[in-house]
Design an enzyme around this catalytic site. Structure first.
Site, short mmCIF file in Angstrom:
data_model
loop_
_atom_site.label_atom_id
_atom_site.label_comp_id
_atom_site.label_asym_id
_atom_site.label_seq_id
_atom_site.Cartn_x
_atom_site.Cartn_y
_atom_site.Cartn_z
CG ASP A 166 -7.30 -0.01 6.11
OD1 ASP A 166 -6.91 1.13 6.37
OD2 ASP A 166 -8.51 -0.30 5.96
CG HIS A 172 -5.25 1.90 2.44
ND1 HIS A 172 -6.59 1.88 2.76
CD2 HIS A 172 -5.11 1.00 1.43
CE1 HIS A 172 -7.23 1.01 1.97
NE2 HIS A 172 -6.34 0.47 1.17
#
Length: 423
Positions: free
Chosen positions: A241, A264
């Protein structure tokens, strides 16, 4: 008589150089470590009964060492090298501690497997709570969250993904603490967030390593919320993430010399969920990278519809991306993957955002500025310096997508061309 006493003291002192005397002196030193005041007292968890061998659980010994260190200004809890210690979910409370307590991990800490946790009510594995006078988490060792036993093999493994996410603990949680430093340690395979910082002031994270697979769900590397005056730098983060996630209540956040591969990227938000108010200001992400085919974004600001508040004075500068999904993103229509698109009358306002010297390659989209159409959309956006973003896939979207984005393009000959993007 005085001569006799002096001679006796001299003889006793000389015993420290004999085998018996050495043992006596070492015992006195150990006793001193267990509670007498001293600026650099060290409290080895093994002196408090930790075994550092499977299947022993050493939670009580760690708490005892923490309690002893708390009584000393500059006390150090030492997790020694050469051993792997298993501890259950634990909270180290610092409200009654002397200043500048350190938790030094030179060995290895191992979380119990999911099947060994049993019933629990915490959302963390290791929590440091209320160290208001300085806290240091440091060392050359590792902290393993054994996240593989928590992550679903596929989305269908858990019908209720929100419940599954809520049941997964963070590895290191630092709350309501001031003058915090985290350095040197390696944090691996977190069930959820690797390092979560909440409600703190004056935090520095440096020379840390975070390591989890790119497909590990919701495993933010460093997650910061309701915290001010933060420095995150010279660190390597691999996760599933956001490598660095900045949430509401954050001010004066500086991220630099951080390498994200994969992850991310560097994200602000999502903000304004369920109509909530958000405030984020003075964020600077500079001289950093985002790389890897599993990396979803480069730099991103994301807000839910229906929220309120602001994001202002943000700079992303000297960022190199490689094979990321989308390079530059503002998404004011953020939603979970399964959520329906709704039109709301309010949004978290975004203003004063600068993108400068962003270069590299992307897989799907170069620039996406998807802003709300109301008065709280995106204002005072500046794109300047060298903007050079090129697709790695033939099917990638080359032309930027810009909607309701107001500002100025000052970059010379940007790639892709940005004419008409900001107005």
């Amino acid at each position: 008589m005085k001569k006799f006493i002096a001679s006796f003291v001299l003889v006793i002192s000389s015993l420290c150089f004999t085998h018996f005397g050495s043992q006596l002196c070492h015992a006195e030193e150990a006793e001193s470590r267990r509670g007498k005041a001293g600026a650099n007292s060290v409290f080895n968890v093994m002196d408090f009964g930790a075994r550092g061998s499977s299947p022993a659980v050493d939670t009580k010994a760690f708490l005892a060492a923490w309690g002893a260190a708390c009584k000393v200004n500059g006390g150090v809890v030492l997790v020694p090298s050469g051993h792997t210690f298993t501890i259950l979910p634990v909270e180290f409370v610092g409200s009654n501690c002397q200043p500048n307590v350190a938790f030094q991990v030179d060995g290895s800490l191992s979380s119990p497997s999911r099947s060994d946790w049993g019933p629990r009510s915490t959302d963390y594995w290791i929590c440091f709570n209320g160290s208001a006078k300085g806290l240091s988490i440091r060392g050359a060792g590792s902290v393993d969250g054994k996240g593989r036993t928590w992550w679903p093999a596929s989305p269908s493994d858990d019908v209720n993904q929100e419940l599954m996410q809520g049941n997964r603990p963070h590895v290191i949680l630092v709350v309501y603490s001031n003058n915090v430093t985290i350095s040197g340690i390696t944090v691996t395979n977190s069930p959820r967030m690797h390092i979560f910082i909440y409600g703190c002031h004056q935090v520095e994270v440096s020379n840390v390593k975070v390591s989890s697979p790119g497909n590990s769900p919701n495993t933010d590397g460093i997650h910061v919320s309701n915290t001010q005056h933060v420095r995150i730098h010279h660190s390597n983060i691999s996760c599933g993430d956001d490598c660095v996630s900045i949430q509401t209540g954050c001010d004066d956040i500086r991220v630099y010399n951080v390498h994200c591969n994969p992850g991310h990227g560097y994200s602000i938000g999502g903000l304004g969920e369920r109509g909530s108010a958000a405030e984020v200001s003075n964020v600077f992400v500079t001289d950093s990278t985002v790389m890897g085919a599993d990396s979803l974004n480069g730099v991103r600001i994301k807000t839910w519809q229906g929220g309120s508040g602001y994001v202002r004075n943000v700079t992303f500068s000297n960022i190199q991306v490689s094979q990321v999904g989308r390079a530059i993103v503002i998404d004011q229509y953020y939603r979970e993957e399964t959520g329906a698109v709704k039109t709301e009358n309010s949004a978290v306002g975004i203003s004063g955002v600068t993108y400068e010297n962003i270069t590299g390659t992307y897989r799907s989209a170069s620039i996406v500025l998807d802003c709300s159409g109301d008065n709280q959309g995106c204002r005072d956006i500046t794109i300047r310096g060298v903007i050079s973003l090129r697709p790695t896939d033939p099917g990638a979207i080359v032309k930027p997508h810009c909607s309701n984005a107001h500002g100025h393009v000052l970059a010379r000959n940007p790639t892709p061309p940005l004419a008409g993007c900001l107005w």
